[in-house]
Design a protein around this motif. Structure first.
Motif, short mmCIF file in Angstrom:
data_model
loop_
_atom_site.label_atom_id
_atom_site.label_comp_id
_atom_site.label_asym_id
_atom_site.label_seq_id
_atom_site.Cartn_x
_atom_site.Cartn_y
_atom_site.Cartn_z
N LEU A 37 0.83 -1.21 0.00
CA LEU A 37 0.00 0.00 0.00
C LEU A 37 0.86 1.25 0.00
CD1 LEU A 37 -3.06 -0.58 2.34
CD2 LEU A 37 -3.06 0.17 -0.03
N SER A 68 0.01 -0.33 -11.96
CA SER A 68 -0.74 -1.59 -12.12
C SER A 68 0.05 -2.77 -11.58
CB SER A 68 -1.05 -1.85 -13.59
OG SER A 68 -1.94 -0.89 -14.06
N ASN A 125 -0.24 -2.78 -7.98
CA ASN A 125 -1.64 -3.04 -7.67
C ASN A 125 -1.96 -4.52 -7.83
OD1 ASN A 125 -4.24 -2.13 -6.98
ND2 ASN A 125 -4.85 -2.06 -9.12
N LEU A 180 -0.62 -6.36 -4.98
CA LEU A 180 -1.48 -6.14 -3.81
C LEU A 180 -2.73 -7.00 -3.91
CD1 LEU A 180 -2.04 -4.53 -1.21
CD2 LEU A 180 -3.16 -2.82 -2.62
N LEU A 181 -3.28 -7.10 -5.13
CA LEU A 181 -4.46 -7.93 -5.32
C LEU A 181 -4.14 -9.38 -4.97
CD1 LEU A 181 -7.37 -8.36 -6.29
CD2 LEU A 181 -6.50 -8.60 -8.61
N SER A 228 -4.00 -9.71 -1.30
CA SER A 228 -5.33 -9.66 -0.69
C SER A 228 -6.07 -10.97 -0.89
CB SER A 228 -6.17 -8.54 -1.32
OG SER A 228 -5.48 -7.33 -1.32
N LEU A 229 -5.91 -11.54 -2.10
CA LEU A 229 -6.60 -12.79 -2.37
C LEU A 229 -6.07 -13.90 -1.47
CD1 LEU A 229 -6.99 -12.70 -6.27
CD2 LEU A 229 -8.68 -12.18 -4.50
N ILE A 285 -7.64 -13.46 1.83
CA ILE A 285 -9.03 -13.95 1.80
C ILE A 285 -9.04 -15.47 1.86
CG2 ILE A 285 -10.99 -14.24 0.23
CD1 ILE A 285 -10.52 -11.27 -0.50
N ASP A 286 -8.09 -16.07 1.13
CA ASP A 286 -7.99 -17.52 1.15
C ASP A 286 -7.71 -18.01 2.57
OD1 ASP A 286 -7.84 -20.01 -0.42
OD2 ASP A 286 -5.83 -20.07 0.46
N SER A 308 -10.97 -17.59 4.47
CA SER A 308 -12.07 -18.46 4.06
C SER A 308 -11.74 -19.92 4.32
CB SER A 308 -12.43 -18.23 2.59
OG SER A 308 -11.35 -18.60 1.77
N SER A 309 -10.44 -20.25 4.42
CA SER A 309 -10.18 -21.66 4.69
C SER A 309 -9.96 -21.92 6.18
CB SER A 309 -8.99 -22.15 3.85
OG SER A 309 -7.92 -21.27 3.95
N PHE A 335 -11.84 -19.73 8.98
CA PHE A 335 -13.01 -19.39 9.79
C PHE A 335 -14.16 -20.40 9.72
CE2 PHE A 335 -11.36 -14.93 10.07
CZ PHE A 335 -11.14 -15.02 11.43
N PRO A 336 -14.50 -20.90 8.52
CA PRO A 336 -15.59 -21.87 8.48
C PRO A 336 -15.29 -23.10 9.35
CG PRO A 336 -15.12 -21.09 6.29
CD PRO A 336 -14.04 -20.56 7.18
N LEU A 360 -17.26 -24.91 12.23
CA LEU A 360 -17.58 -26.33 12.12
C LEU A 360 -17.26 -27.07 13.43
CD1 LEU A 360 -18.49 -28.69 10.33
CD2 LEU A 360 -16.09 -29.00 9.69
N ALA A 379 -20.40 -25.37 6.58
CA ALA A 379 -19.02 -24.89 6.63
C ALA A 379 -18.48 -24.74 5.21
CB ALA A 379 -18.15 -25.85 7.42
N GLN A 434 -20.00 -21.73 3.58
CA GLN A 434 -19.44 -20.49 4.11
C GLN A 434 -18.07 -20.23 3.50
OE1 GLN A 434 -18.68 -20.31 8.31
NE2 GLN A 434 -18.08 -18.16 8.11
N ARG A 435 -17.28 -21.29 3.40
CA ARG A 435 -15.97 -21.13 2.83
C ARG A 435 -16.05 -20.62 1.40
NH1 ARG A 435 -10.87 -24.98 1.60
NH2 ARG A 435 -11.77 -25.35 -0.43
N THR A 492 -17.39 -16.89 1.28
CA THR A 492 -16.41 -15.90 1.74
C THR A 492 -15.36 -15.68 0.69
OG1 THR A 492 -16.64 -16.99 3.87
CG2 THR A 492 -15.01 -15.27 3.74
N ARG A 493 -14.88 -16.79 0.14
CA ARG A 493 -13.82 -16.70 -0.86
C ARG A 493 -14.30 -15.91 -2.07
NH1 ARG A 493 -10.90 -22.09 -1.98
NH2 ARG A 493 -9.99 -21.45 -0.02
N GLN A 515 -12.11 -7.53 -3.79
CA GLN A 515 -10.73 -7.10 -4.02
C GLN A 515 -10.47 -6.81 -5.48
OE1 GLN A 515 -8.56 -6.17 -1.77
NE2 GLN A 515 -10.15 -6.60 -0.28
N ALA A 531 -9.27 -3.35 -7.04
CA ALA A 531 -8.06 -3.22 -7.84
C ALA A 531 -8.38 -2.48 -9.14
CB ALA A 531 -7.47 -4.60 -8.14
N ARG A 564 -8.90 1.19 -8.41
CA ARG A 564 -7.64 1.88 -8.14
C ARG A 564 -6.95 2.26 -9.44
NH1 ARG A 564 -5.53 -2.07 -4.78
NH2 ARG A 564 -6.43 -1.82 -2.73
N VAL A 565 -6.84 1.28 -10.33
CA VAL A 565 -6.15 1.57 -11.59
C VAL A 565 -6.94 2.59 -12.40
CG1 VAL A 565 -5.45 0.63 -13.81
CG2 VAL A 565 -4.89 -0.57 -11.71
#
Lengths: 597, 602
Positions: free
Chosen positions: A204, A235, A238, A241-242, A245-246, A249-250, A253-254, A256-257, A261, B91, B94-95, B98-99, B106, B110, B113-114
């Motif tokens: 950032l 770019s 950027n 950064l994307l 971020s992904l 998220i991964d 998401s892998s 919290f569920p 459970l 579960a 949810q996974r 969320t993903r 995101q 992105a 931003r660009v």
């Protein structure tokens, strides 16, 4: 100073967070109150399922309407108490944490106000600002929620576990076993997300650097058709950064569920195993339902602790930066037992002065000596890097000499208080900086209690009165970043008026004006002449104008940190080759012109 | 001291409360359009997750009523098996959601931003003239950050909690309508509470935004001005003043938390009240034989689940508000008219000779304040024109019209007879180079900076350019030579050296027309000699427009334009203008006569 989290840093981070927590001592009542509230809240939370159990086992199972209603009334009362404790906990914790933030900012600001020029030679405005804003905020959030949450979560965890074990040990072991993997999931999550957070911060800040460079260099970018390349550069970061971020998220998401459970598996065990226990009459239905509620209570504190652990790294990095700044030594400060400097006559003496910047090999000044008698005008001349600015910075102690001494009226400047020394010295720095506020505020910067007449007189003397009166609001016109824009020449005259108003006994000025048009230059020249000839005031000037040196009582010609020659204009013209060379390079165009015509 | 900035931002917030919001929200949604497929799949998973969430308590109640009540071990095992499946499906759903929602957010961010960066690149210079760079920077950063928070936290929660809420409401109604309806009586109370708190919280937080802005503004200013503060003995006073602002900010925050920390207890109490309602009313129903105990237990879980999304929704609401405010400002930048595109049929300007002509050129930002009026002059190829005049007279504007940083409002600028508006911008700018008073360098190596206008330049070409402007020696003396990285703290080049790099960057593109804002500030005599020589190389054979400060440049110029209040007051050569005895002669006398007595004595 990066946000990268190295292994060794985390230990320092934890230590720094500990030190930040120490600031809570100043708010012990708020902190204590918050802790008490949250303990009471936990107790109230733990009591609630008991009432549910009573309602079911005592009321419903035995068909007793009154027991049922009593339990319900108890629940409402408990809810009200819970609300009250929640409020106090949140409010008091915030008060304490805001207090800590206030203390930290206050101390940091005092520190940056007092840090020496040598610090600012290397520091970057943006970074300092970040420390006082974002870093303090990170520390505050953690300190505010941290302690209270840790205590509350621990109390809740232990309380729940004890109650569950007391209610039914077999069922408790089964349920706790089912949710235990949550700890492992959270641990792996924290380990993965921490570095990702750090990388994200770095990316950032890279993005904003590109944006800043691009906007600052707008004309160059466009003149050289660099738009596509700038966009590509932006770019690329950027995209990175994307990607980061992904990944984050991964990670979420892998993980919290699975937390959810495993918590649900706890319910499964309670109902399944609990059902079997009921068959065997070793558990009541109400107990089973209460059990299930307690299980729900376990989840929150575990999540909270995981969340705090994920943020500890970030708060730690911030706390390290905050304390690093707080612990920076102020190089120039009053010596123990420093005296007040009595009102000055204005005699200035440099005695074999030597100076070297901290960490630099090269000596900038190598034994400079001269004397300015009260009321004299001393001009300093020399090539860039000869040490001109250094000399004028040593008099008000913006830096301290590394050898020799600077004396005013015979007092070593290091033996008097900074306030009494600087109070008698007027300084016009090369960069004529304006503060947001009115023209009047800016002129009265060094003497905020000056009357309007005094301000006006100073403006007049600095030849600024005319343009000030032409401004839309006159002396009340707001200038500075968001105010009316003033030209370089106008700013410089305000800076001169500012110095004049303090009625200095010793005047120090850097006469190297930036590129301004001829008319403005003439006006500035007039103002400076007025300033320098002010009755009785000793002046030390870095000279660029011939008119200045011509009238000087003493000219010091500097070369490579030494006084190469000194004397009056005529003497130097006759004796000093360097002097002629320096002046000559200024005169070349005119000379060429004369020759041509 | 008054800070107009905070008033400005307040006004901006007020605009937020106006009708715009729905429009902004719709527009933000259109940004999601490319992800329709992804969003649809995510919605399916969200629905599956919500279904699982509603089904689980029902299965628990069935276990209690049917299996445990009838001591049916096999049945219990079956129900537990079903519950396990439901939990696993939940579960998994949810996974997946969320993903998907997170990735979508995101990606949108992105792209935004660009697009924002590209848009800023394409806005006319006039846009930036009116704005402070720092302001623009922090706005771009903080607005995009609010969107980020919304996309990364708010959106999933919003979608999830809305669908979850509907699912739970429907299930409760299906299972037992009277008890469900009794529970729902809490809803209006809750909505009213939320609304009440939201309004107060908004006011309180607006105040904190203002105080935090004051603190930041003061910090920024005092850090930049710390040398002045020490020189003028203001240290203690500044510390005291900052303390007051700091305290005001602390108090505003504590007051705001006073409001918000009452919100969640209020919802908690309502949640507990409805639990009590379920047990009280539901208990009576059980006693009356109209409800099973298991169903009562299920309802207890439903009520808890019902309040969680409501509490989330409240926090999502605040996130959404600031995201909308941020989005509105971002969209406002998108909506700014770009630099007008090349006209249809604009032709590519072939390599020009460099004959430049201004034909009755006028320019203004707003008609009431003309910046340039009827400027007419001609420069033949290879000639140098010097622009002379007061600060603010319009010299920079004249120079900026050639590369079309601005377009004339009337009249024509011609290069080799081509109206600059009739040719493509890229082909026009390719033949121009510009050197500004403050040399702008970019982070990257020295070689990158010299080759900025010619990215395919070889190392030989870069070195040749550096040699031509006498920059090679100091570059070669650096530890890493041409690969030395500039910026990032390590930039220890002097102003003069930076200027030489800017010269090299200009010379490498071999421009036909050179625009030069001459720099005299902060350069010592020795570097200045180098720069003079470099300048000679730079100007040789090129048409040049120089905003001139140096007498030597002015004197040797082929044409001097004296600009006064947007008009060409005088034009001619140095000698002509001196003889004419007008404005120029006057300026010249004042600026340069000083030096003559010295020369005559020396």
């Amino acid at each position: 100073m990066t946000d990268r989290q190295r292994p060794g840093q985390s230990k320092a981070g934890v230590k720094a967070v500990g030190r930040a927590l120490g600031y809570l001592r100043g708010y012990r009542w708020d902190t204590g109150g918050a802790l008490l509230s949250i303990l009471l809240l936990s107790a109230a939370n733990l009591a609630a399922p008991q009432l549910v159990r009573r309602a079911i086992d005592g009321g419903l199972a035995k068909m007793e309407h009154r027991t049922l209603m009593l339990a319900v009334a108890g629940m409402v009362a408990l809810a009200a108490a819970r609300g009250l404790f929640t409020f106090f906990q949140g409010y008091l914790a915030e008060r304490a944490s805001q207090g800590v933030a206030f203390d930290l900012r206050d101390a940091l600001f005092a520190r940056i106000q007092r840090l020496s020029f040598s610090y600012y030679d290397q520091a970057q405005t943006g970074q300092l600002l970040t420390r006082l804003t974002n870093d303090v905020e990170q520390v505050r959030t953690f300190v505010g929620s941290g302690v209270v949450q840790v205590v509350a979560s621990a109390a809740m965890l232990v309380g729940c576990a004890v109650l569950l074990l007391a209610l039914n040990p077999i069922l408790a072991m089964g349920a706790l076993g089912a949710i235990a993997p949550i700890l492992w999931v959270l641990k792996s999550f924290v380990a993965r997300i921490g570095p990702l957070f750090g990388q994200g911060m770095i990316l950032l800040s890279k993005l904003s650097t590109v944006l800043q460079e691009d906007l600052r260099g707008l004309r160059v970018v466009r003149a050289f058709s660099g738009e596509a390349r700038e966009t590509a550069r932006y770019s690329a970061i950027n995209d990175e950064l994307l990607g980061q971020s992904l990944q984050a998220i991964d990670a979420m998401s892998s993980n919290f569920p699975f937390v959810g459970l495993f918590a649900n598996l706890g319910t499964l065990v309670v109902v399944g195993l609990g059902g079997v226990l009921i068959f065997k009459d070793r558990l009541t239905l109400g107990e089973l339902i209460a059990f299930n509620s307690y299980l729900g209570f376990l989840l929150m504190p575990i999540m909270t602790l995981g969340f705090l652990a994920a943020h500890l790294a970030r708060a730690g990095a911030s706390a390290v930066r905050v304390f690093e700044l707080l612990d920076t030594a102020v190089e120039v400060a009053d010596a123990p037992g420093a005296r007040e400097l009595p009102p000055l006559e204005g005699r200035l003496e440099l005695r074999d002065v030597r100076f070297r910047y901290a960490g630099s090999e090269r000596e900038i000044l190598r034994g400079v000596s001269f004397v300015a008698e009260p009321g004299q005008l001393v001009a300093i001349l020399g090539t860039t890097g000869a040490g001109k600015s250094t000399i004028i910075n040593l008099v008000p102690r913006f830096y301290d000499v590394t050898g020799g001494s600077v004396l005013v009226d015979g007092h070593d400047v290091r033996e008097v208080t900074l306030a009494s020394l600087r109070g008698q010295i007027g300084v016009v720095l090369q960069d004529a900086l304006l503060f947001s506020g009115t023209v009047r505020d800016n002129i009265a910067y060094g003497r905020p209690d000056a009357s309007m007449e005094q301000v006006r007189a100073a403006a007049q003397a600095a030849q600024a009165a005319e343009f000030i009166e032409a401004l839309p609001g006159g002396y009340d016109t707001v200038v500075g970043e968001r105010g009316v824009g003033l030209s370089g020449g106008q700013r410089q005259r305000l800076a001169i008026a500012r110095a004049l108003l303090t009625e200095p006994r010793l005047l120090i000025l850097d006469d190297s004006t930036s590129a301004v048009d001829a008319e403005t230059e003439a006006a500035i020249q007039g103002a400076l002449d007025r300033l320098m000839r002010k009755a009785g005031c000793t002046s030390l000037v870095i000279a660029q104008r011939i008119s200045t040196v011509r009238d000087a009582d003493l000219i010091i010609v500097l070369d490579e940190g030494r006084v190469a020659a000194s004397g009056k204009h005529e003497e130097l013209l006759a004796t000093s080759e360097l002097y002629n060379q320096i002046l000559g390079s200024q005169l070349q165009p005119a000379a060429a012109m004369e020759a041509a015509s | 001291m008054r800070r107009p900035g905070s008033i400005e931002s307040m006004a901006e917030l007020e605009v937020q409360h106006a009708a715009h919001r729905g429009e902004v929200a719709r527009r933000l949604l259109t940004e999601l359009r490319p992800y329709r497929g992804m969003l649809t799949v995510a919605m399916v998973f969200i629905a599956v997750g919500a279904g699982a969430q509603s089904l689980a308590p029902y299965l628990v109640s069935r276990a209690i009523d049917r299996d445990i009540g009838h001591r049916d071990l096999l049945g219990l095992a079956g129900t537990m098996g079903a519950l396990l499946v439901v939990y696993l499906v939940g579960a998994f759903a949810q996974r997946e959601q969320t993903r998907r929602v997170g990735a979508m957010g995101q990606r949108v961010l992105a792209v935004l931003r660009v697009r924002l960066f590209t848009q800023l690149q394409s806005l006319p210079l006039a846009y930036f003239d009116k704005r402070s760079l720092g302001d623009l920077m922090s706005r771009v950063a903080s607005d995009v950050e609010t969107l980020n928070q919304f996309f990364s936290q708010g959106l999933t929660q919003l979608l999830g909690s809305l669908i979850g809420l509907v699912g739970i409401l429907v299930t409760m109604l299906v299972l037992n309508a009277p008890l469900a309806l009794a529970c729902f009586t809490i809803i209006p109370v809750m909505l009213a509470t939320t609304w009440l708190f939201a309004a107060r919280a908004r006011r309180a937080y607006r105040k904190t935004r203002e105080t935090v802005g004051n603190v930041t503004a003061e910090l920024q200013e005092e850090i930049v001005g710390v040398r002045q503060a020490q020189a003028f003995n203001r240290t203690e006073m500044n510390i005291e003043r900052f303390r007051q602002r700091n305290a005001a900010n602390r108090d505003a925050n504590v007051a705001a938390v006073g409001v918000t920390s009452a919100f969640s207890p209020a919802i908690d109490v309502l949640s507990a009240l409805s639990t009590a309602l379920v047990i009280g009313y539901g208990g009576s129903l059980v006693l009356a034989g109209r409800l099973s105990v298991g169903m009562l237990a299920a309802f207890l879980i439903y009520v808890q689940q019902f309040f969680r999304p409501v509490q989330l929704a409240a926090s999502v609401y605040t996130l959404m508000q600031s995201a909308l405010a941020g989005a509105e400002r971002v969209f406002a930048i998108f909506d700014e008219p770009r630099e007008p595109a090349d006209i249809p049929g604009a032709h590519v300007l072939q390599r020009v000779e460099g004959n430049l002509e201004f034909d009755r050129v006028s320019f203004h930002y707003d008609p009431a304040n003309p910046v340039l009026r009827d400027v007419t002059f001609q420069v033949r190829r290879g000639q140098t024109v010097a622009l002379v005049g007061k600060t603010g007279a319009g010299k920079t504007t004249v120079a900026s019209l050639v590369p079309r940083f601005y377009d004339v409002t009337s009249g024509t600028v011609r290069l080799d007879g081509h109206d600059v508006r009739q040719v493509t911008r890229a082909s026009l700018r390719q033949q121009l180079a510009m050197v500004l008073q403050e040399p702008v360098l970019f982070s990257g190596t020295i070689a990158d900076n010299i080759g900025y206008g010619k990215p395919d330049a070889t190392r030989e070409e870069i070195e040749a350019a550096a040699r031509a402007v006498h920059a090679h020696d100091f570059i070669a003396a650096l530890p890493k030579g041409y690969d030395s990285v500039l910026g990032e703290g390590g930039s220890s080049l002097s102003q003069g050296q930076r200027q030489l790099l800017a010269f090299a960057r200009a010379v490498i593109t071999d421009p036909r027309v050179l625009i030069l804002d001459e720099a005299t500030a902060n350069i010592d005599t020795r570097t200045e000699a180098l720069i003079q020589q470099a300048l000679a190389t730079l100007l040789a054979g090129r048409t040049s427009i120089v905003i001139a400060h140096r007498l030597s440049t002015i004197r040797t110029a082929d044409l001097i334009l004296v600009i006064d209040a947007g008009r060409v007051a005088e034009q001619g050569t140095h000698d002509e203008l001196l003889r004419h005895g007008g404005l120029y002669a006057d300026l010249y006398q004042r600026q340069f006569r000083e030096s003559q007595p010295v020369r005559s004595t020396g």
